[in-house]
Design an enzyme around this catalytic site. Structure first.
Site, PDB file in Angstrom:
ATOM      1  CD1 TRP A   1       1.099  -6.725  -0.691  1.00 58.04           C
ATOM      2  CD2 TRP A   1       2.329  -4.878  -0.398  1.00 58.04           C
ATOM      3  NE1 TRP A   1       0.759  -5.842  -1.676  1.00 58.04           N
ATOM      4  CE2 TRP A   1       1.489  -4.695  -1.532  1.00 58.04           C
ATOM      5  CE3 TRP A   1       3.187  -3.837  -0.031  1.00 58.04           C
ATOM      6  CZ2 TRP A   1       1.488  -3.531  -2.298  1.00 58.04           C
ATOM      7  CZ3 TRP A   1       3.180  -2.664  -0.782  1.00 58.04           C
ATOM      8  CH2 TRP A   1       2.351  -2.535  -1.906  1.00 58.04           C
ATOM      9  CG  ASN A   2      -0.148  -1.433   2.523  1.00 56.34           C
ATOM     10  OD1 ASN A   2      -0.582  -2.281   3.286  1.00 56.34           O
ATOM     11  ND2 ASN A   2      -0.788  -0.305   2.272  1.00 56.34           N
TER      12      ASN A   2
ATOM     13  CE  LYS B   1      -3.349 -14.658   3.671  1.00 46.01           C
ATOM     14  NZ  LYS B   1      -1.958 -14.286   3.236  1.00 46.01           N
ATOM     15  N   PRO B   2      -0.632 -13.430   7.444  1.00 47.65           N
ATOM     16  CG  PRO B   2       1.675 -13.594   7.874  1.00 47.65           C
ATOM     17  CD  PRO B   2       0.365 -14.296   8.113  1.00 47.65           C
ATOM     18  CB  ALA B   3       0.948  -9.963   2.694  1.00 53.36           C
TER      19      ALA B   3
ATOM     20  N   GLY C   1      -7.152  -5.200   2.932  1.00 53.85           N
ATOM     21  CA  GLY C   1      -6.607  -5.510   1.621  1.00 53.85           C
ATOM     22  C   GLY C   1      -7.474  -4.928   0.533  1.00 53.85           C
ATOM     23  CB  SER C   2      -7.666  -5.642  -3.066  1.00 56.42           C
ATOM     24  OG  SER C   2      -7.993  -7.028  -3.000  1.00 56.42           O
TER      25      SER C   2
ATOM     26  CD  GLU D   1     -10.316  -0.321   8.043  1.00 54.89           C
ATOM     27  OE1 GLU D   1     -10.783   0.017   9.131  1.00 54.89           O
ATOM     28  OE2 GLU D   1     -10.231   0.446   7.066  1.00 54.89           O
ATOM     29  CG  LEU D   2     -12.544  -3.665   1.886  1.00 51.78           C
ATOM     30  CD1 LEU D   2     -13.858  -3.986   1.209  1.00 51.78           C
ATOM     31  CD2 LEU D   2     -11.674  -4.903   2.030  1.00 51.78           C
TER      32      LEU D   2
ATOM     33  CB  CYS E   1      -5.496   1.885   2.040  1.00 54.18           C
ATOM     34  SG  CYS E   1      -5.241   2.387   3.750  1.00 54.18           S
TER      35      CYS E   1
ATOM     36  CD  GLU F   1      -6.100   1.316  -3.850  1.00 53.90           C
ATOM     37  OE1 GLU F   1      -6.460   0.150  -4.105  1.00 53.90           O
ATOM     38  OE2 GLU F   1      -6.036   1.770  -2.689  1.00 53.90           O
TER      39      GLU F   1
HETATM   40  N1  LIG Z   1      -8.264   0.165   4.141  1.00 51.38           N
HETATM   41  C1  LIG Z   1      -7.080  -0.148   4.630  1.00 51.38           C
HETATM   42  O1  LIG Z   1      -6.799   0.055   5.839  1.00 51.38           O
HETATM   43  C2  LIG Z   1      -6.047  -0.770   3.744  1.00 51.38           C
HETATM   44  C3  LIG Z   1      -4.756  -0.911   4.245  1.00 51.38           C
HETATM   45  C4  LIG Z   1      -3.780  -1.477   3.410  1.00 51.38           C
HETATM   46  C5  LIG Z   1      -4.087  -1.895   2.121  1.00 51.38           C
HETATM   47  N2  LIG Z   1      -5.361  -1.755   1.666  1.00 51.38           N
HETATM   48  C6  LIG Z   1      -5.700  -2.138   0.301  1.00 51.38           C
HETATM   49  O2  LIG Z   1      -5.072  -3.403  -0.029  1.00 51.38           O
HETATM   50  C7  LIG Z   1      -4.680  -3.394  -1.403  1.00 51.38           C
HETATM   51  C8  LIG Z   1      -3.189  -3.677  -1.510  1.00 51.38           C
HETATM   52  O3  LIG Z   1      -2.832  -4.731  -0.644  1.00 51.38           O
HETATM   53  P1  LIG Z   1      -2.692  -6.210  -1.199  1.00 51.38           P
HETATM   54  O4  LIG Z   1      -2.179  -6.183  -2.600  1.00 51.38           O
HETATM   55  O5  LIG Z   1      -1.961  -7.018  -0.202  1.00 51.38           O
HETATM   56  O6  LIG Z   1      -4.236  -6.674  -1.207  1.00 51.38           O
HETATM   57  P2  LIG Z   1      -4.785  -8.135  -1.453  1.00 51.38           P
HETATM   58  O7  LIG Z   1      -6.240  -8.038  -1.246  1.00 51.38           O
HETATM   59  O8  LIG Z   1      -4.272  -8.705  -2.712  1.00 51.38           O
HETATM   60  O9  LIG Z   1      -4.153  -9.025  -0.263  1.00 51.38           O
HETATM   61  C9  LIG Z   1      -4.442  -8.714   1.080  1.00 51.38           C
HETATM   62  C10 LIG Z   1      -4.320 -10.007   1.899  1.00 51.38           C
HETATM   63  O10 LIG Z   1      -5.310 -10.914   1.440  1.00 51.38           O
HETATM   64  C11 LIG Z   1      -4.699 -12.154   1.097  1.00 51.38           C
HETATM   65  N3  LIG Z   1      -5.482 -12.809   0.066  1.00 51.38           N
HETATM   66  C12 LIG Z   1      -5.415 -12.632  -1.274  1.00 51.38           C
HETATM   67  N4  LIG Z   1      -6.319 -13.434  -1.903  1.00 51.38           N
HETATM   68  C13 LIG Z   1      -6.965 -14.129  -0.916  1.00 51.38           C
HETATM   69  C14 LIG Z   1      -7.992 -15.130  -0.897  1.00 51.38           C
HETATM   70  N5  LIG Z   1      -8.553 -15.569  -2.018  1.00 51.38           N
HETATM   71  N6  LIG Z   1      -8.399 -15.620   0.310  1.00 51.38           N
HETATM   72  C15 LIG Z   1      -7.836 -15.178   1.459  1.00 51.38           C
HETATM   73  N7  LIG Z   1      -6.866 -14.234   1.517  1.00 51.38           N
HETATM   74  C16 LIG Z   1      -6.432 -13.729   0.330  1.00 51.38           C
HETATM   75  C17 LIG Z   1      -3.299 -11.772   0.679  1.00 51.38           C
HETATM   76  O11 LIG Z   1      -2.439 -12.891   0.771  1.00 51.38           O
HETATM   77  C18 LIG Z   1      -2.975 -10.717   1.717  1.00 51.38           C
HETATM   78  O12 LIG Z   1      -2.596 -11.331   2.921  1.00 51.38           O
HETATM   79  C19 LIG Z   1      -4.999  -2.013  -1.926  1.00 51.38           C
HETATM   80  O13 LIG Z   1      -6.251  -2.034  -2.568  1.00 51.38           O
HETATM   81  C20 LIG Z   1      -5.095  -1.161  -0.677  1.00 51.38           C
HETATM   82  O14 LIG Z   1      -5.921  -0.033  -0.844  1.00 51.38           O
HETATM   83  C21 LIG Z   1      -6.351  -1.192   2.449  1.00 51.38           C
HETATM   84  O1  LIG Z   2      -2.468   1.425   3.742  1.00 51.59           O
HETATM   85  C1  LIG Z   2      -3.258   1.751   4.624  1.00 51.59           C
HETATM   86  C2  LIG Z   2      -2.789   1.891   6.020  1.00 51.59           C
HETATM   87  O2  LIG Z   2      -3.915   1.951   6.837  1.00 51.59           O
HETATM   88  C3  LIG Z   2      -1.811   3.005   6.096  1.00 51.59           C
HETATM   89  S1  LIG Z   2      -1.968   4.121   7.407  1.00 51.59           S
HETATM   90  O3  LIG Z   2      -2.794   3.496   8.461  1.00 51.59           O
HETATM   91  O4  LIG Z   2      -2.589   5.344   6.880  1.00 51.59           O
HETATM   92  O5  LIG Z   2      -0.586   4.386   7.866  1.00 51.59           O
END
Ligand SMILES: NC(=O)c1ccc[n+]([C@@H]2O[C@H](COP(=O)([O-])OP(=O)(O)OC[C@H]3O[C@@H](n4cnc5c(N)ncnc54)[C@H](O)[C@@H]3O)[C@@H](O)[C@H]2O)c1
Ligand SMILES: O=C[C@H](O)CS(=O)(=O)O
Length: 490
Positions: A156-157, A180-182, A234-235, A256-257, A290, A387
């Protein structure tokens, strides 16, 4: 429910070029984090809709991959131009569902569009090679072909850019996508589909299944043998889960975690530059990126002066809703995010840290939070290891270069790192010693479409953007041509 008057507003899933409701008619609410108002009710797609989307992507694949790279490029270029022509409308939707201040939202749209522009060009440079064969009468070459049907799951961020950073290279390579978006931020994804369709992306090439039951959608995506690749942002926790779920069908993975970036200020740093860099690296998107500086390591000789200057700058940040163009810090995404920031602050204070500024919810109420600085933070505290994903800057003191590197690398994450120094020898030593995929040197803003974005250790697999980003959507095929000897030559 607040009236959202946008021509780009869609509230249904997008499957095979059609806007469709969930088969059971279910919808879920999307709320504005600035005031809690319901801004949309979106079709709650689940397993059934995801299976239909996979089938649509599979059916669309042969014709899409058969188009020339230039034909696909021209469609992507139109999509890029449409995104920029609609930058304001896309930014307004993004701010409504994610809370990002106007200036940052406009910036994200341009950033997101840049991936479509970049990969429209990169797709035309997917080269094979010829390899000198060690045996007579044979010729060796390679070609690159699209992986096939791709599943993309995004956070979502950055509701726009995290999508285009995947869909751009995937479509340029000739793949088709189920996204699948958030559930917090589906509107930006659906608006991208409106413009993709207008740009000429054929039915079934891009499919979007918004839904609350992420596990159900993810389960279908990871278990389907038709889906040949999963690209997840995501996470780390969810990334590991999806990695395990993908093992049965041996999918290609791009992950990308999570991050835990150190931000190091050495004695010889330009302190004003370091303060500006810390503001950008820590407080962008209210600390919800992230690559945010999660730990600020300051050498003892400049610790107090840096703390004073950073505090002055942070206290000047304007907290407010995106409806106020002057806002620089928007709301956090949900109550859990506020609770985590408070928990990290409370834990640090209970272990001996002290508050420099901020420290609690903002007087605006709701999900608004005071930009916060803690000092005298040490390794015993949660904020030094977890984090935060919020606007809390913990200042940790170190005494020498060895100590800084030890502290910086003391994490399972390895996404981004930053440091400020004007000593060239130190710059080379520290840049090479830091365990992260990306390093900002005297710079707090490092993300763009041309540089390889990604992490090491438990921050992920692969790179997005850059000339590397499209490779993850391609397979290399080796061709061996035999029987080329002249007649009677054997
Ligand atoms: N490395 C990167 O480029 C990057 C970028 C943005 C965010 N992040 C990381 O993401 C985290 C924050 O974002 P968040 O809260 O949306 O993360 P999240 O992992 O909770 O969710 C990310 C996506 O995964 C989906 N999801 C959740 N559980 C799932 C499951 N069991 N099966 C399939 N999909 C599922 C969510 O609906 C969402 O679309 C932070 O840890 C951040 O560092 C990393
Ligand atoms: O949250 C992580 C995204 O990748 C942000 S950005 O790409 O650094 O703008």
């Amino acid at each position: 429910m607040s009236n959202v008057s946008s021509s780009l507003l869609r509230q249904q899933a997008y499957i095979n070029g059609q806007w469709v409701s969930a088969e059971d008619g279910a919808v879920f609410e999307v709320t504005n984090p600035a005031n809690g108002e319901v801004i949309a009710k979106v079709s709650d797609a689940g397993a059934a809709e995801t299976k239909r989307a996979i089938s649509a992507a599979q059916q669309a694949l042969p014709a899409w991959r058969a188009q020339t790279a230039k034909q696909r490029s021209q469609i992507l270029q139109r999509w890029f131009r449409l995104m920029m022509d609609n930058q304001q409308a896309l930014a307004e939707l993004l701010s409504l569902e994610q809370g990002k201040p106007q200036a940052e939202a406009m910036g994200e749209i341009a950033y997101g569009a840049s991936f479509i522009e970049w990969f429209a060009e990169e797709g035309k440079r997917v080269y094979g090679e010829t390899i000198p064969c060690p045996l007579p009468g044979r010729r060796i070459s390679t070609i690159k072909q699209p992986v096939g049907v791709v599943a993309a799951i995004t956070p979502w961020n950055f509701p726009n850019a995290m999508i285009t950073r995947k869909v751009g290279p995937a479509l340029a390579a000739g793949c088709t996508v189920v996204l699948k978006p958030a559930a917090e931020t589906p509107l930006s994804a659906l608006a991208l589909a409106v413009l993709a369709e207008e740009a000429g992306v054929p039915a079934g090439v891009l499919n979007i299944v918004p839904g609350l039951d992420a596990a159900a959608i993810g389960g279908v995506l990871t278990q389907s043998p038709v889906v040949r690749k999963l690209s997840f942002t995501g996470s780390t926790r969810i990334g590991k889960l999806l990695m395990a779920q993908s093992a049965e069908t041996v999918k290609k993975l791009s992950l990308e975690l999570g991050g835990n970036a150190p931000f190091i200020v050495f004695d010889d740093a330009d302190l004003d530059a370091a303060v500006q860099g810390a503001l950008a690296a820590k407080f962008r998107n209210s600390g919800q990126t992230c690559v945010c500086a999660n730990r600020i390591l300051v050498q003892a000789g400049v610790y107090d002066e840096f703390a004073k200057r950073l505090s002055q700058a942070v206290q000047a940040l304007k907290v407010g809703p995106a409806t106020d163009p002057a806002s620089q810090q928007g709301p956090l995404i949900n109550q859990a995010a506020v609770d985590k920031a408070k928990a990290h602050i409370a834990d640090a204070l209970s272990h001996g840290a002290s508050l420099v500024t901020g420290g609690d919810s903002h007087s605006l109420g709701g999900l608004f939070f005071q930009p916060t600085i803690l000092r005298d933070v040490d390794e015993s505290m949660r904020i030094a290891h977890e984090e935060t994903f919020g606007p809390v800057a913990p200042l940790i003191k170190f005494h020498d270069e060895t100590g800084a590197i030890r502290l910086a690398n003391q994490t399972e994450s390895g996404l981004a790192a930053y440091f400020y120094s004007r000593d060239i020898g130190r710059i080379y030593r520290v840049a090479e010693a830091l365990e992260s995929g990306m390093v900002g040197i005297n710079e707090g803003l490092i993300s763009n479409e041309v540089a390889p974005f990604g992490g090491i250790k438990q921050s992920g697999l692969g790179r997005e953007g850059s000339r590397y980003g499209i490779e993850d959507y391609l397979e290399v095929k080796y061709l061996c041509f035999g029987g080329l000897e002249a007649p009677g030559a054997k």
